[in-house]
Design a protein around this motif. Structure first.
Motif, PDB file in Angstrom:
ATOM      1  N   ILE A  25      32.077  48.576  37.335  1.00  0.00           N
ATOM      2  CA  ILE A  25      32.436  47.878  39.430  1.00  0.00           C
ATOM      3  C   ILE A  25      32.812  46.866  39.173  1.00  0.00           C
ATOM      4  N   GLU A  26      32.638  46.093  38.125  1.00  0.00           N
ATOM      5  CA  GLU A  26      33.437  44.543  37.725  1.00  0.00           C
ATOM      6  C   GLU A  26      35.540  44.535  38.012  1.00  0.00           C
ATOM      7  N   ALA A  27      35.460  45.754  37.436  1.00  0.00           N
ATOM      8  CA  ALA A  27      36.965  46.606  36.536  1.00  0.00           C
ATOM      9  C   ALA A  27      37.027  47.067  38.347  1.00  0.00           C
ATOM     10  N   ARG A  28      36.980  47.807  38.765  1.00  0.00           N
ATOM     11  CA  ARG A  28      37.740  48.471  40.278  1.00  0.00           C
ATOM     12  C   ARG A  28      37.885  47.139  41.373  1.00  0.00           C
ATOM     13  N   ARG A  29      36.370  46.343  41.212  1.00  0.00           N
ATOM     14  CA  ARG A  29      36.264  45.155  42.031  1.00  0.00           C
ATOM     15  C   ARG A  29      37.343  43.951  41.502  1.00  0.00           C
ATOM     16  N   ASN A  30      37.998  43.840  40.774  1.00  0.00           N
ATOM     17  CA  ASN A  30      38.921  43.442  40.595  1.00  0.00           C
ATOM     18  C   ASN A  30      40.481  43.362  40.639  1.00  0.00           C
ATOM     19  N   LYS A  31      40.759  45.400  40.704  1.00  0.00           N
ATOM     20  CA  LYS A  31      41.347  45.947  41.010  1.00  0.00           C
ATOM     21  C   LYS A  31      41.344  45.965  42.603  1.00  0.00           C
ATOM     22  N   LEU A  32      40.668  46.053  42.950  1.00  0.00           N
ATOM     23  CA  LEU A  32      41.226  45.963  44.676  1.00  0.00           C
ATOM     24  C   LEU A  32      41.211  44.424  45.108  1.00  0.00           C
ATOM     25  N   ALA A 100      33.757  48.489  45.737  1.00  0.00           N
ATOM     26  CA  ALA A 100      33.872  48.875  44.142  1.00  0.00           C
ATOM     27  C   ALA A 100      32.651  49.949  43.833  1.00  0.00           C
ATOM     28  N   GLU A 101      31.300  48.594  44.012  1.00  0.00           N
ATOM     29  CA  GLU A 101      29.934  49.916  44.001  1.00  0.00           C
ATOM     30  C   GLU A 101      29.950  51.057  44.516  1.00  0.00           C
ATOM     31  N   MET A 102      30.260  51.052  45.164  1.00  0.00           N
ATOM     32  CA  MET A 102      30.219  52.301  46.216  1.00  0.00           C
ATOM     33  C   MET A 102      31.323  53.432  45.932  1.00  0.00           C
ATOM     34  N   GLN A 103      32.750  53.121  45.610  1.00  0.00           N
ATOM     35  CA  GLN A 103      33.770  53.927  44.472  1.00  0.00           C
ATOM     36  C   GLN A 103      33.118  53.628  43.468  1.00  0.00           C
ATOM     37  N   VAL A 104      32.687  53.387  43.051  1.00  0.00           N
ATOM     38  CA  VAL A 104      32.353  53.918  41.625  1.00  0.00           C
ATOM     39  C   VAL A 104      30.787  54.958  41.457  1.00  0.00           C
ATOM     40  N   LYS A 105      30.405  54.580  42.150  1.00  0.00           N
ATOM     41  CA  LYS A 105      28.182  55.535  42.244  1.00  0.00           C
ATOM     42  C   LYS A 105      28.893  56.715  43.384  1.00  0.00           C
ATOM     43  N   GLU A 106      30.008  56.684  43.672  1.00  0.00           N
ATOM     44  CA  GLU A 106      30.621  57.772  44.547  1.00  0.00           C
ATOM     45  C   GLU A 106      31.276  58.929  43.232  1.00  0.00           C
TER      46      GLU A 106
END
Length: 108
Positions: A25-32, A100-106
């Motif tokens: 989630i943190e990696a995805r957040r950082n990308k966004l 990001a949390e929503m995207q990763v969980k999906e």
């Protein structure tokens, strides 16, 4: 004793899973965040945007927590004369964490 050992292993497995999920989630957040910041910094070339996103993601490995990512993006904004307040940047980081949390969980 077997019941206790099984419970302990289950707790360890859950902790490992939760930590891996948090990392993703943190990696995805950082990308966004990197994509958002790149736009404000005027980066339009795909290679420049990609390189900047990589820098933002990599900045998270300097220390535990979000301060290293905040310092990276905030410093880049200041150097480029982009006026984003501390509160606005931190709010954006929080909002993007939820996204990001929503995207990763999906995708799991």
């Amino acid at each position: 004793m077997a019941g206790f050992d099984d419970r302990e292993k289950a707790e360890e497995a859950k902790y490992a899973h939760d930590e891996a999920l948090k990392f993703r989630i943190e990696a995805r957040r950082n990308k966004l965040l990197g994509l958002w910041a790149a736009g404000l910094l005027g980066k339009t070339d795909d290679a420049d945007v990609s390189a900047y996103v990589t820098e933002v993601v990599a900045s998270d490995f300097e220390e535990a927590g979000d301060e290293d990512v905040y310092r990276k993006v905030s410093g880049d904004f200041k150097a480029a004369g982009v006026n984003v307040s501390e509160a606005d940047l931190r709010e954006k980081m929080s909002t993007l964490y939820l996204k990001a949390e929503m995207q990763v969980k999906e995708s799991s």
